[in-house]
Motif scaffolding. Sequence first.
Motif, short mmCIF file in Angstrom:
data_model
loop_
_atom_site.label_atom_id
_atom_site.label_comp_id
_atom_site.label_asym_id
_atom_site.label_seq_id
_atom_site.Cartn_x
_atom_site.Cartn_y
_atom_site.Cartn_z
N VAL A 146 13.34 2.58 3.65
CA VAL A 146 12.65 2.33 2.39
C VAL A 146 11.98 0.96 2.50
O VAL A 146 12.66 -0.04 2.73
CB VAL A 146 13.62 2.34 1.20
CG1 VAL A 146 12.90 1.93 -0.09
CG2 VAL A 146 14.26 3.71 1.03
N VAL A 147 10.66 0.93 2.35
CA VAL A 147 9.90 -0.32 2.37
C VAL A 147 9.28 -0.52 0.99
O VAL A 147 8.59 0.37 0.48
CB VAL A 147 8.80 -0.29 3.45
CG1 VAL A 147 7.93 -1.54 3.37
CG2 VAL A 147 9.40 -0.15 4.84
N VAL A 148 9.52 -1.68 0.39
CA VAL A 148 9.02 -1.99 -0.94
C VAL A 148 8.36 -3.36 -0.91
O VAL A 148 8.92 -4.31 -0.35
CB VAL A 148 10.16 -1.98 -1.99
CG1 VAL A 148 9.61 -2.28 -3.38
CG2 VAL A 148 10.89 -0.65 -1.99
N GLU A 149 7.17 -3.46 -1.52
CA GLU A 149 6.44 -4.72 -1.59
C GLU A 149 5.77 -4.83 -2.96
O GLU A 149 5.65 -3.84 -3.68
CB GLU A 149 5.37 -4.79 -0.49
CG GLU A 149 5.90 -4.99 0.92
CD GLU A 149 6.49 -6.37 1.13
OE1 GLU A 149 5.92 -7.36 0.63
OE2 GLU A 149 7.54 -6.47 1.79
N PRO A 150 5.34 -6.04 -3.32
CA PRO A 150 4.59 -6.16 -4.58
C PRO A 150 3.36 -5.25 -4.58
O PRO A 150 2.73 -5.04 -3.55
CB PRO A 150 4.17 -7.64 -4.60
CG PRO A 150 5.16 -8.32 -3.71
CD PRO A 150 5.50 -7.33 -2.64
N GLY A 151 3.04 -4.73 -5.75
CA GLY A 151 1.89 -3.82 -5.88
C GLY A 151 0.58 -4.57 -5.98
O GLY A 151 -0.15 -4.46 -6.97
N THR A 152 0.29 -5.34 -4.94
CA THR A 152 -0.93 -6.12 -4.82
C THR A 152 -1.67 -5.65 -3.58
O THR A 152 -1.09 -4.96 -2.74
CB THR A 152 -0.61 -7.61 -4.69
OG1 THR A 152 0.15 -7.79 -3.47
CG2 THR A 152 0.21 -8.12 -5.86
N PRO A 153 -2.94 -6.02 -3.42
CA PRO A 153 -3.61 -5.65 -2.17
C PRO A 153 -2.86 -6.11 -0.93
O PRO A 153 -2.74 -5.37 0.06
CB PRO A 153 -4.99 -6.32 -2.31
CG PRO A 153 -5.23 -6.33 -3.78
CD PRO A 153 -3.89 -6.61 -4.39
N ARG A 154 -2.32 -7.33 -0.95
CA ARG A 154 -1.57 -7.81 0.21
C ARG A 154 -0.28 -7.02 0.40
O ARG A 154 0.09 -6.65 1.52
CB ARG A 154 -1.26 -9.30 0.05
CG ARG A 154 -0.44 -9.84 1.21
CD ARG A 154 -0.16 -11.34 1.06
NE ARG A 154 0.73 -11.80 2.11
CZ ARG A 154 0.36 -12.09 3.34
NH1 ARG A 154 -0.90 -12.00 3.69
NH2 ARG A 154 1.25 -12.50 4.23
N GLY A 155 0.44 -6.77 -0.70
CA GLY A 155 1.68 -6.01 -0.59
C GLY A 155 1.42 -4.61 -0.08
O GLY A 155 2.16 -4.09 0.77
N PHE A 156 0.37 -3.97 -0.61
CA PHE A 156 0.06 -2.62 -0.15
C PHE A 156 -0.35 -2.62 1.32
O PHE A 156 -0.02 -1.68 2.05
CB PHE A 156 -1.06 -2.01 -0.99
CG PHE A 156 -1.57 -0.71 -0.44
CD1 PHE A 156 -0.75 0.41 -0.41
CD2 PHE A 156 -2.85 -0.61 0.08
CE1 PHE A 156 -1.21 1.61 0.12
CE2 PHE A 156 -3.31 0.58 0.61
CZ PHE A 156 -2.49 1.70 0.63
N ALA A 157 -1.05 -3.66 1.76
CA ALA A 157 -1.44 -3.72 3.18
C ALA A 157 -0.20 -3.70 4.07
O ALA A 157 -0.19 -3.04 5.12
CB ALA A 157 -2.28 -4.97 3.44
N ALA A 158 0.85 -4.43 3.67
CA ALA A 158 2.09 -4.43 4.44
C ALA A 158 2.75 -3.05 4.42
O ALA A 158 3.25 -2.57 5.44
CB ALA A 158 3.04 -5.50 3.90
N VAL A 159 2.75 -2.41 3.25
CA VAL A 159 3.33 -1.07 3.14
C VAL A 159 2.53 -0.06 3.95
O VAL A 159 3.10 0.79 4.65
CB VAL A 159 3.41 -0.65 1.65
CG1 VAL A 159 3.76 0.83 1.52
CG2 VAL A 159 4.44 -1.50 0.92
N HIS A 160 1.21 -0.15 3.86
CA HIS A 160 0.36 0.78 4.60
C HIS A 160 0.56 0.63 6.10
O HIS A 160 0.63 1.63 6.84
CB HIS A 160 -1.10 0.57 4.23
CG HIS A 160 -2.03 1.51 4.91
ND1 HIS A 160 -2.87 1.12 5.93
CD2 HIS A 160 -2.25 2.84 4.74
CE1 HIS A 160 -3.57 2.16 6.35
NE2 HIS A 160 -3.21 3.21 5.64
#
Length: 328
Positions: free
Chosen positions: A182-196
């Motif tokens: 499970v990978v969770v990050e802030p819902g920001t462009p930067r956070g999503f980039a890490a999740v993606h």
Amino acid sequence: MPLTLTRALEAVLDGEDAEALRRATARLIEVYRSGAPPSAQVLRDPVSAAAYAAYRMPATHAAVSRVLRYAAEVVPGLAPRSLVDVGGGTGAAAWAVAEAFPGLGSVEVLDGSADALALGARIARNGPSVLAGARWTRRDLAANAPLPQADLATVSYVLGELPDDLGGRVVDAAMAAAGVVVVVEPGTPRGFAAVHAAREQLLAAGWHLVAPCPHEDACPLAAAGDWCHVGVRLDRTALHRRLKGASLGHEDEKVSYVVARREPAALPEGRVLRHPVTRKGMVRLEVCRADGNAAAEVVSKRQGPRYRAARHAGWGDRWPIGGTDPAD
């Protein structure tokens, strides 16, 4: 009454120097809002760790709890017996996992901050027995040491604080350690980039998605320069409001995430990407679909069960394209 994280935080943080906590919280907010990976240990002393627990633990706990709920909807038999919480700090994700899976038997929290781990252990002594008996292990993620083996590995609010090459190594280590990641990050462009990036890495390694994606093709939002996230509303405690200088009794945590496992899952037909827009006799949904596309869908009252399903749908929910009415 079951013990809760809120009560545990109150039990441990009551009596802390309020002004010192406010100053430490302001510093943490400045660090996290900068959008850049920290150059030094953020939780560098007991006061920073206490401020982090009061300011961030409720939001992280709420976000991971929602993510686990989505994962369990897709894989109803999901029942990990062991957890390794990578970069877990004071243990918010571990609390969420323990509450979501009552059969959880062992927990190990890894973090580079001794002060965060020590505080997390104190807070956990006011929680479920599996948390009270958890192992709190200091670990430098840059050391590339193997992670402890577990059924489930959580990597929450960690990758965005690491250099890209180290983030990739952490995801590799999580895959080597656990059957579900499970990978969770802030819902920001930067956070999503890490999740993606983690999503693509998991897929390239032959893993299978559980949530949020209803497909394993290229992400249509990333291709369009957009970012996939969901909003999670949580109640603020009195201490939380004081530390942030906030007046509202709630806040909305935006979160991006991916859940994957070694075995394929029966993915939903769609996932709602934004708050549905409801008008008289119609609902407009933004949906990521099983065919790999993301598009708007307008559902009218004339569509009967499909319309009722749309009226019940929320941001982040599976979209039952077949028209199942969740109220039935």
